[in-house]
Write a protein that holds these residues in place. Structure first.
Motif, PDB file in Angstrom:
ATOM      1  N   PHE A   1      48.486  33.237  40.906  1.00 60.66           N
ATOM      2  CA  PHE A   1      47.668  33.420  42.103  1.00 60.66           C
ATOM      3  C   PHE A   1      48.293  32.679  43.288  1.00 60.66           C
ATOM      4  O   PHE A   1      48.680  31.517  43.176  1.00 60.66           O
ATOM      5  N   ALA A   2      48.367  33.356  44.442  1.00 62.66           N
ATOM      6  CA  ALA A   2      48.968  32.762  45.645  1.00 62.66           C
ATOM      7  C   ALA A   2      47.900  32.378  46.667  1.00 62.66           C
ATOM      8  O   ALA A   2      47.782  31.216  47.053  1.00 62.66           O
ATOM      9  N   LYS A   3      47.088  33.364  47.102  1.00 63.15           N
ATOM     10  CA  LYS A   3      46.106  33.057  48.150  1.00 63.15           C
ATOM     11  C   LYS A   3      45.120  34.208  48.279  1.00 63.15           C
ATOM     12  O   LYS A   3      45.341  35.324  47.796  1.00 63.15           O
ATOM     13  N   GLU A   4      44.023  33.899  48.957  1.00 61.23           N
ATOM     14  CA  GLU A   4      43.027  34.889  49.348  1.00 61.23           C
ATOM     15  C   GLU A   4      43.072  34.989  50.860  1.00 61.23           C
ATOM     16  O   GLU A   4      42.914  33.988  51.563  1.00 61.23           O
ATOM     17  N   GLU A   5      43.330  36.176  51.372  1.00 59.46           N
ATOM     18  CA  GLU A   5      43.495  36.328  52.823  1.00 59.46           C
ATOM     19  C   GLU A   5      43.016  37.707  53.247  1.00 59.46           C
ATOM     20  O   GLU A   5      43.485  38.723  52.715  1.00 59.46           O
ATOM     21  N   GLY A   6      42.094  37.730  54.205  1.00 54.99           N
ATOM     22  CA  GLY A   6      41.579  39.008  54.682  1.00 54.99           C
ATOM     23  C   GLY A   6      40.885  39.759  53.562  1.00 54.99           C
ATOM     24  O   GLY A   6      40.052  39.219  52.843  1.00 54.99           O
ATOM     25  N   GLU A   7      41.252  41.017  53.392  1.00 50.76           N
ATOM     26  CA  GLU A   7      40.635  41.864  52.372  1.00 50.76           C
ATOM     27  C   GLU A   7      41.413  41.880  51.070  1.00 50.76           C
ATOM     28  O   GLU A   7      41.110  42.691  50.187  1.00 50.76           O
ATOM     29  N   PHE A   8      42.407  40.996  50.946  1.00 56.60           N
ATOM     30  CA  PHE A   8      43.272  41.053  49.768  1.00 56.60           C
ATOM     31  C   PHE A   8      43.345  39.720  49.026  1.00 56.60           C
ATOM     32  O   PHE A   8      43.168  38.641  49.604  1.00 56.60           O
ATOM     33  N   LEU A   9      43.628  39.821  47.742  1.00 56.93           N
ATOM     34  CA  LEU A   9      44.015  38.688  46.904  1.00 56.93           C
ATOM     35  C   LEU A   9      45.505  38.838  46.641  1.00 56.93           C
ATOM     36  O   LEU A   9      45.971  39.917  46.256  1.00 56.93           O
ATOM     37  N   TYR A  10      46.269  37.785  46.868  1.00 58.16           N
ATOM     38  CA  TYR A  10      47.722  37.863  46.730  1.00 58.16           C
ATOM     39  C   TYR A  10      48.182  37.094  45.486  1.00 58.16           C
ATOM     40  O   TYR A  10      47.748  35.961  45.246  1.00 58.16           O
ATOM     41  N   PHE A  11      49.058  37.742  44.734  1.00 59.85           N
ATOM     42  CA  PHE A  11      49.606  37.146  43.515  1.00 59.85           C
ATOM     43  C   PHE A  11      51.127  37.150  43.589  1.00 59.85           C
ATOM     44  O   PHE A  11      51.738  38.179  43.910  1.00 59.85           O
ATOM     45  N   HIS A  12      51.746  35.994  43.282  1.00 59.21           N
ATOM     46  CA  HIS A  12      53.198  35.945  43.195  1.00 59.21           C
ATOM     47  C   HIS A  12      53.657  36.710  41.949  1.00 59.21           C
ATOM     48  O   HIS A  12      53.083  36.548  40.877  1.00 59.21           O
ATOM     49  N   ILE A  13      54.690  37.523  42.120  1.00 55.71           N
ATOM     50  CA  ILE A  13      55.307  38.201  40.982  1.00 55.71           C
ATOM     51  C   ILE A  13      56.448  37.316  40.497  1.00 55.71           C
ATOM     52  O   ILE A  13      57.558  37.328  41.043  1.00 55.71           O
ATOM     53  N   GLU A  14      56.178  36.503  39.475  1.00 57.78           N
ATOM     54  CA  GLU A  14      57.148  35.513  39.001  1.00 57.78           C
ATOM     55  C   GLU A  14      58.311  36.157  38.261  1.00 57.78           C
ATOM     56  O   GLU A  14      59.439  35.667  38.298  1.00 57.78           O
ATOM     57  N   SER A  15      58.047  37.241  37.548  1.00 58.69           N
ATOM     58  CA  SER A  15      59.091  38.012  36.866  1.00 58.69           C
ATOM     59  C   SER A  15      58.659  39.470  36.883  1.00 58.69           C
ATOM     60  O   SER A  15      57.466  39.762  37.005  1.00 58.69           O
ATOM     61  N   PRO A  16      59.619  40.395  36.797  1.00 59.22           N
ATOM     62  CA  PRO A  16      59.281  41.819  36.936  1.00 59.22           C
ATOM     63  C   PRO A  16      58.155  42.248  36.003  1.00 59.22           C
ATOM     64  O   PRO A  16      58.145  41.893  34.820  1.00 59.22           O
ATOM     65  N   LEU A  17      57.209  42.989  36.549  1.00 57.09           N
ATOM     66  CA  LEU A  17      56.119  43.514  35.736  1.00 57.09           C
ATOM     67  C   LEU A  17      56.653  44.582  34.794  1.00 57.09           C
ATOM     68  O   LEU A  17      57.592  45.300  35.121  1.00 57.09           O
ATOM     69  N   SER A  18      56.049  44.666  33.639  1.00 55.99           N
ATOM     70  CA  SER A  18      56.555  45.559  32.604  1.00 55.99           C
ATOM     71  C   SER A  18      55.747  46.845  32.520  1.00 55.99           C
ATOM     72  O   SER A  18      54.591  46.823  32.087  1.00 55.99           O
ATOM     73  N   PRO A  19      56.327  47.984  32.910  1.00 52.64           N
ATOM     74  CA  PRO A  19      55.613  49.258  32.772  1.00 52.64           C
ATOM     75  C   PRO A  19      55.278  49.580  31.325  1.00 52.64           C
ATOM     76  O   PRO A  19      54.294  50.258  31.048  1.00 52.64           O
ATOM     77  N   ALA A  20      56.104  49.102  30.396  1.00 54.31           N
ATOM     78  CA  ALA A  20      55.873  49.401  28.986  1.00 54.31           C
ATOM     79  C   ALA A  20      54.928  48.404  28.335  1.00 54.31           C
ATOM     80  O   ALA A  20      54.572  48.561  27.172  1.00 54.31           O
ATOM     81  N   GLY A  21      54.523  47.365  29.086  1.00 56.54           N
ATOM     82  CA  GLY A  21      53.687  46.333  28.506  1.00 56.54           C
ATOM     83  C   GLY A  21      52.211  46.569  28.689  1.00 56.54           C
ATOM     84  O   GLY A  21      51.758  47.673  28.998  1.00 56.54           O
TER      85      GLY A  21
END
Length: 325
Positions: free
Chosen positions: A217-237
Protein backbone atom coordinates in the motif's frame (compact mmCIF):
# COMPACT_ATOMS: atom_id res chain seq x y z
CA UNK A 1 1.47 -7.40 -18.80
CA UNK A 2 2.00 -10.48 -20.92
CA UNK A 3 5.08 -9.10 -22.67
CA UNK A 4 5.31 -10.15 -26.31
CA UNK A 5 2.11 -11.62 -27.66
CA UNK A 6 3.97 -14.28 -29.66
CA UNK A 7 2.61 -17.75 -29.15
CA UNK A 8 4.36 -20.02 -26.71
CA UNK A 9 5.42 -22.28 -29.54
CA UNK A 10 7.35 -19.59 -31.41
CA UNK A 11 9.86 -19.40 -28.59
CA UNK A 12 12.94 -21.49 -29.14
CA UNK A 13 14.02 -21.54 -25.50
CA UNK A 14 12.49 -24.95 -24.77
CA UNK A 15 13.12 -26.48 -28.16
CA UNK A 16 16.31 -28.39 -27.36
CA UNK A 17 16.71 -31.36 -25.05
CA UNK A 18 19.79 -29.75 -23.46
CA UNK A 19 17.91 -26.58 -22.52
CA UNK A 20 14.88 -28.53 -21.31
CA UNK A 21 17.08 -30.80 -19.18
CA UNK A 22 18.93 -27.86 -17.61
CA UNK A 23 15.66 -26.06 -16.96
CA UNK A 24 14.10 -29.10 -15.28
CA UNK A 25 17.23 -29.73 -13.23
CA UNK A 26 17.04 -26.15 -11.96
CA UNK A 27 13.38 -26.68 -11.03
CA UNK A 28 14.11 -29.94 -9.22
CA UNK A 29 17.06 -28.52 -7.34
CA UNK A 30 14.75 -25.79 -6.04
CA UNK A 31 12.49 -28.61 -4.84
CA UNK A 32 15.58 -30.03 -3.05
CA UNK A 33 15.37 -33.32 -4.89
CA UNK A 34 18.45 -35.49 -4.45
CA UNK A 35 17.73 -37.07 -7.84
CA UNK A 36 17.39 -33.72 -9.65
CA UNK A 37 19.89 -34.64 -12.35
CA UNK A 38 18.46 -38.09 -13.04
CA UNK A 39 14.84 -36.91 -13.11
CA UNK A 40 15.68 -33.97 -15.37
CA UNK A 41 17.19 -36.35 -17.91
CA UNK A 42 14.23 -38.70 -17.64
CA UNK A 43 11.67 -35.92 -18.05
CA UNK A 44 13.23 -33.63 -20.66
CA UNK A 45 11.79 -35.50 -23.65
CA UNK A 46 8.29 -35.95 -22.17
CA UNK A 47 8.39 -32.20 -21.42
CA UNK A 48 9.24 -31.39 -25.04
CA UNK A 49 6.69 -33.86 -26.38
CA UNK A 50 3.90 -32.41 -24.24
CA UNK A 51 4.68 -28.95 -25.60
CA UNK A 52 4.81 -30.22 -29.17
CA UNK A 53 1.58 -32.18 -28.78
CA UNK A 54 -0.11 -29.11 -27.32
CA UNK A 55 1.12 -27.08 -30.29
CA UNK A 56 -0.42 -29.57 -32.69
CA UNK A 57 -3.82 -29.39 -30.98
CA UNK A 58 -3.82 -25.58 -31.02
CA UNK A 59 -2.70 -25.47 -34.64
CA UNK A 60 -5.50 -27.87 -35.58
CA UNK A 61 -8.02 -25.78 -33.61
CA UNK A 62 -7.16 -22.71 -35.68
CA UNK A 63 -8.30 -24.49 -38.83
CA UNK A 64 -11.12 -26.58 -37.34
CA UNK A 65 -14.85 -25.84 -37.63
CA UNK A 66 -16.43 -24.34 -34.53
CA UNK A 67 -18.31 -27.56 -33.77
CA UNK A 68 -15.15 -29.47 -32.75
CA UNK A 69 -12.98 -26.55 -31.64
CA UNK A 70 -13.69 -27.03 -27.88
CA UNK A 71 -12.34 -30.59 -28.00
CA UNK A 72 -9.09 -29.54 -29.64
CA UNK A 73 -8.59 -26.56 -27.33
CA UNK A 74 -9.26 -28.63 -24.22
CA UNK A 75 -6.78 -31.36 -25.12
CA UNK A 76 -4.23 -28.79 -26.25
CA UNK A 77 -4.50 -27.18 -22.83
CA UNK A 78 -4.18 -30.57 -21.11
CA UNK A 79 -0.89 -31.23 -22.91
CA UNK A 80 0.54 -27.84 -21.93
CA UNK A 81 -0.53 -28.38 -18.33
CA UNK A 82 1.31 -31.70 -18.29
CA UNK A 83 4.49 -29.93 -19.42
CA UNK A 84 4.04 -27.37 -16.64
CA UNK A 85 3.41 -30.13 -14.11
CA UNK A 86 6.77 -31.70 -14.91
CA UNK A 87 8.45 -28.53 -13.58
CA UNK A 88 6.88 -28.96 -10.12
CA UNK A 89 6.23 -32.71 -9.93
CA UNK A 90 9.27 -34.72 -11.08
CA UNK A 91 7.34 -37.98 -10.65
CA UNK A 92 4.32 -37.03 -12.75
CA UNK A 93 2.31 -39.11 -13.44
CA UNK A 94 3.01 -41.06 -10.27
CA UNK A 95 -0.31 -42.93 -10.36
CA UNK A 96 -3.25 -43.46 -12.68
CA UNK A 97 -5.45 -41.37 -10.34
CA UNK A 98 -3.97 -38.14 -11.72
CA UNK A 99 -4.66 -39.06 -15.35
CA UNK A 100 -8.43 -38.54 -15.27
CA UNK A 101 -9.82 -35.08 -16.03
CA UNK A 102 -10.87 -34.64 -12.41
CA UNK A 103 -14.17 -32.98 -13.30
CA UNK A 104 -17.65 -34.24 -14.11
CA UNK A 105 -20.57 -32.66 -15.93
CA UNK A 106 -24.12 -33.16 -14.75
CA UNK A 107 -26.63 -35.06 -16.83
CA UNK A 108 -28.28 -32.56 -19.11
CA UNK A 109 -32.03 -32.03 -19.30
CA UNK A 110 -33.37 -32.07 -22.82
CA UNK A 111 -35.94 -29.33 -22.19
CA UNK A 112 -35.09 -25.90 -20.86
CA UNK A 113 -31.34 -26.49 -20.68
CA UNK A 114 -29.35 -23.26 -20.39
CA UNK A 115 -25.59 -23.37 -20.73
CA UNK A 116 -24.94 -20.34 -18.50
CA UNK A 117 -26.72 -22.12 -15.61
CA UNK A 118 -24.97 -25.44 -16.19
CA UNK A 119 -22.42 -26.65 -13.63
CA UNK A 120 -19.39 -28.88 -13.42
CA UNK A 121 -18.39 -30.76 -10.27
CA UNK A 122 -14.87 -31.22 -8.95
CA UNK A 123 -13.68 -34.78 -8.32
CA UNK A 124 -11.38 -35.86 -5.51
CA UNK A 125 -8.65 -37.05 -7.87
CA UNK A 126 -7.55 -36.22 -11.38
CA UNK A 127 -5.68 -33.62 -13.38
CA UNK A 128 -7.70 -30.62 -12.17
CA UNK A 129 -7.03 -31.18 -8.47
CA UNK A 130 -3.42 -32.18 -9.19
CA UNK A 131 -2.37 -29.12 -11.20
CA UNK A 132 -4.32 -26.86 -8.83
CA UNK A 133 -2.30 -28.05 -5.86
CA UNK A 134 1.08 -28.59 -7.50
CA UNK A 135 1.21 -25.49 -9.73
CA UNK A 136 -0.86 -22.96 -7.78
CA UNK A 137 -1.00 -24.36 -4.22
CA UNK A 138 -4.79 -24.30 -4.32
CA UNK A 139 -6.55 -27.21 -2.60
CA UNK A 140 -9.76 -28.19 -4.38
CA UNK A 141 -12.77 -29.48 -2.48
CA UNK A 142 -14.27 -32.65 -3.93
CA UNK A 143 -17.91 -32.14 -4.82
CA UNK A 144 -17.64 -28.37 -5.24
CA UNK A 145 -19.61 -27.05 -8.20
CA UNK A 146 -18.86 -24.17 -10.54
CA UNK A 147 -21.48 -22.45 -12.71
CA UNK A 148 -20.65 -21.66 -16.32
CA UNK A 149 -21.96 -18.09 -16.16
CA UNK A 150 -19.74 -17.38 -13.16
CA UNK A 151 -16.67 -18.97 -14.74
CA UNK A 152 -17.12 -16.85 -17.86
CA UNK A 153 -16.90 -13.75 -15.66
CA UNK A 154 -13.39 -14.84 -14.65
CA UNK A 155 -12.29 -14.11 -18.24
CA UNK A 156 -11.59 -10.37 -18.41
CA UNK A 157 -12.07 -10.02 -22.15
CA UNK A 158 -15.73 -11.08 -21.84
CA UNK A 159 -16.76 -8.27 -19.50
CA UNK A 160 -17.61 -5.83 -22.25
CA UNK A 161 -20.08 -8.39 -23.57
CA UNK A 162 -21.52 -8.89 -20.08
CA UNK A 163 -22.02 -5.12 -19.83
CA UNK A 164 -23.60 -4.82 -23.27
CA UNK A 165 -26.06 -7.64 -22.59
CA UNK A 166 -26.90 -6.87 -18.96
CA UNK A 167 -26.27 -3.12 -18.66
CA UNK A 168 -24.38 -3.71 -15.41
CA UNK A 169 -20.67 -3.19 -14.91
CA UNK A 170 -19.03 -6.19 -13.33
CA UNK A 171 -15.47 -4.84 -13.19
CA UNK A 172 -13.53 -1.63 -12.58
CA UNK A 173 -10.56 -0.46 -14.67
CA UNK A 174 -7.21 -0.22 -12.88
CA UNK A 175 -4.78 2.37 -14.29
CA UNK A 176 -1.06 1.81 -13.75
CA UNK A 177 1.09 4.86 -12.97
CA UNK A 178 4.32 3.99 -14.80
CA UNK A 179 5.99 7.32 -13.98
CA UNK A 180 6.25 6.35 -10.30
CA UNK A 181 9.16 4.27 -9.03
CA UNK A 182 8.21 1.56 -8.46
CA UNK A 183 5.09 1.77 -10.65
CA UNK A 184 1.78 2.14 -8.82
CA UNK A 185 -1.58 0.50 -9.34
CA UNK A 186 -4.58 2.83 -8.89
CA UNK A 187 -7.75 1.20 -7.55
CA UNK A 188 -11.00 3.22 -7.30
CA UNK A 189 -11.96 3.68 -3.63
CA UNK A 190 -15.51 2.60 -4.43
CA UNK A 191 -14.19 -0.97 -4.34
CA UNK A 192 -14.36 -0.76 -0.53
CA UNK A 193 -18.14 -0.35 -0.74
CA UNK A 194 -18.47 -3.20 -3.22
CA UNK A 195 -16.39 -5.54 -1.03
CA UNK A 196 -17.81 -4.23 2.27
CA UNK A 197 -14.28 -3.83 3.62
CA UNK A 198 -12.40 -1.22 5.59
CA UNK A 199 -9.23 0.16 4.01
CA UNK A 200 -7.01 -1.87 6.33
CA UNK A 201 -8.89 -5.09 5.58
CA UNK A 202 -8.74 -4.45 1.82
CA UNK A 203 -4.98 -3.83 2.01
CA UNK A 204 -4.57 -7.12 3.85
CA UNK A 205 -6.78 -8.91 1.34
CA UNK A 206 -4.91 -7.52 -1.66
CA UNK A 207 -1.32 -7.62 -0.42
CA UNK A 208 -1.39 -10.87 1.54
CA UNK A 209 -4.17 -13.00 0.14
CA UNK A 210 -4.22 -11.83 -3.47
CA UNK A 211 -0.87 -11.26 -5.14
CA UNK A 212 1.25 -11.94 -2.07
CA UNK A 213 4.24 -9.66 -1.66
CA UNK A 214 3.94 -8.23 -5.18
CA UNK A 215 1.94 -5.24 -3.89
CA UNK A 216 2.32 -2.82 -0.99
CA UNK A 217 0.00 0.00 0.00
CA UNK A 218 1.31 3.46 -0.97
CA UNK A 219 -1.37 6.10 -0.30
CA UNK A 220 -4.99 7.15 -0.46
CA UNK A 221 -5.50 10.16 -2.70
CA UNK A 222 -8.62 11.56 -4.32
CA UNK A 223 -10.85 8.78 -5.62
CA UNK A 224 -8.08 6.18 -5.73
CA UNK A 225 -6.08 3.85 -3.51
CA UNK A 226 -2.50 3.52 -4.75
CA UNK A 227 -0.40 0.38 -4.40
CA UNK A 228 3.29 0.00 -5.23
CA UNK A 229 3.96 -2.84 -7.66
CA UNK A 230 7.03 -4.35 -5.97
CA UNK A 231 7.42 -7.15 -8.53
CA UNK A 232 5.56 -7.93 -11.76
CA UNK A 233 2.03 -9.18 -11.20
CA UNK A 234 1.43 -12.71 -12.37
CA UNK A 235 -1.34 -13.26 -14.94
CA UNK A 236 -1.05 -17.00 -14.31
CA UNK A 237 -1.24 -16.59 -10.54
CA UNK A 238 -3.99 -16.02 -8.04
CA UNK A 239 -6.60 -13.27 -8.24
CA UNK A 240 -8.32 -11.03 -7.70
CA UNK A 241 -7.28 -9.18 -10.86
CA UNK A 242 -8.46 -9.83 -14.39
CA UNK A 243 -5.61 -9.64 -16.90
CA UNK A 244 -6.44 -8.71 -20.48
CA UNK A 245 -4.48 -9.70 -23.53
CA UNK A 246 -3.98 -6.01 -24.31
CA UNK A 247 -2.11 -5.59 -21.02
CA UNK A 248 -4.83 -3.77 -19.08
CA UNK A 249 -6.03 -4.75 -15.62
CA UNK A 250 -9.50 -4.86 -14.06
CA UNK A 251 -10.93 -5.90 -10.71
CA UNK A 252 -14.36 -7.54 -10.27
CA UNK A 253 -16.93 -5.62 -8.25
CA UNK A 254 -18.05 -8.84 -6.55
CA UNK A 255 -15.76 -10.71 -4.20
CA UNK A 256 -16.52 -14.30 -5.17
CA UNK A 257 -14.43 -17.42 -4.71
CA UNK A 258 -14.18 -17.88 -8.47
CA UNK A 259 -12.18 -14.66 -8.77
CA UNK A 260 -9.63 -15.86 -6.22
CA UNK A 261 -8.80 -18.83 -8.42
CA UNK A 262 -6.15 -18.54 -11.14
CA UNK A 263 -7.74 -17.81 -14.51
CA UNK A 264 -6.35 -21.09 -15.85
CA UNK A 265 -8.93 -22.90 -13.71
CA UNK A 266 -11.82 -21.15 -15.43
CA UNK A 267 -10.48 -21.99 -18.91
CA UNK A 268 -10.03 -25.65 -17.94
CA UNK A 269 -13.54 -26.04 -16.50
CA UNK A 270 -15.24 -24.19 -19.35
CA UNK A 271 -13.33 -26.05 -22.05
CA UNK A 272 -13.98 -29.37 -20.33
CA UNK A 273 -17.73 -28.80 -20.31
CA UNK A 274 -17.84 -27.45 -23.84
CA UNK A 275 -15.78 -30.40 -25.10
CA UNK A 276 -18.20 -32.80 -23.39
CA UNK A 277 -21.16 -31.02 -24.96
CA UNK A 278 -19.46 -31.09 -28.37
CA UNK A 279 -18.88 -34.84 -28.09
CA UNK A 280 -22.02 -36.11 -26.35
CA UNK A 281 -24.76 -33.49 -26.78
CA UNK A 282 -24.56 -33.24 -30.55
CA UNK A 283 -28.21 -32.29 -31.10
CA UNK A 284 -28.22 -29.40 -28.59
CA UNK A 285 -24.76 -28.27 -29.70
CA UNK A 286 -25.71 -28.24 -33.38
CA UNK A 287 -28.91 -26.31 -32.68
CA UNK A 288 -26.94 -23.72 -30.72
CA UNK A 289 -24.44 -23.26 -33.53
CA UNK A 290 -27.02 -23.03 -36.29
CA UNK A 291 -30.10 -21.38 -34.81
CA UNK A 292 -28.48 -18.99 -32.28
CA UNK A 293 -31.29 -19.48 -29.73
CA UNK A 294 -29.73 -17.71 -26.74
CA UNK A 295 -27.06 -15.29 -25.59
CA UNK A 296 -24.99 -18.32 -24.58
CA UNK A 297 -23.90 -18.54 -28.21
CA UNK A 298 -22.32 -15.07 -28.00
CA UNK A 299 -20.37 -15.92 -24.86
CA UNK A 300 -19.24 -19.34 -26.11
CA UNK A 301 -18.04 -17.94 -29.43
CA UNK A 302 -16.11 -15.12 -27.76
CA UNK A 303 -14.70 -17.37 -25.04
CA UNK A 304 -13.32 -19.91 -27.52
CA UNK A 305 -11.62 -17.14 -29.48
CA UNK A 306 -10.03 -15.66 -26.35
CA UNK A 307 -9.05 -19.01 -24.85
CA UNK A 308 -7.29 -20.17 -28.01
CA UNK A 309 -4.86 -17.26 -27.65
CA UNK A 310 -4.78 -16.71 -23.93
CA UNK A 311 -4.19 -20.17 -22.44
CA UNK A 312 -0.84 -20.66 -24.23
CA UNK A 313 0.19 -17.17 -23.09
CA UNK A 314 -0.80 -17.80 -19.47
CA UNK A 315 1.10 -21.09 -19.37
CA UNK A 316 4.03 -19.53 -21.20
CA UNK A 317 4.08 -16.87 -18.49
CA UNK A 318 4.10 -19.63 -15.87
CA UNK A 319 7.06 -21.42 -17.48
CA UNK A 320 9.06 -18.28 -18.18
CA UNK A 321 8.86 -17.12 -14.58
CA UNK A 322 10.37 -20.43 -13.56
CA UNK A 323 12.96 -20.31 -16.36
CA UNK A 324 14.12 -16.83 -15.42
CA UNK A 325 14.17 -17.66 -11.73
Amino acid sequence: MFGNHGQLFRLSVFRSADTAQQFLRQCYQQLQRDDAVQRSYANCYPFLYYLEHGQNFYAAAQQAPLSIKPVLLFYGMVQLLKACLLTVDPDYPESTSVLAHGVSARKRKKQGYEFLDDEVKIQKNGLFAHFSEKMFHVKQEAGEKFRMGTLLQRIGELHETFFLLSGRKKTLSLPVVHTASPPMLAIPKVILDHYHMSLSRFVQYLCEEGQGKRLSFAKEEGEFLYFHIESPLSPAGEGPFLFHLDGTLRIPVKKEKTFSLPEIHAHYLLLYNLSMISRYETEWWSELLHSYPSKAYTFILEFLSVSAEKVPLLLHEYLMRKFLG
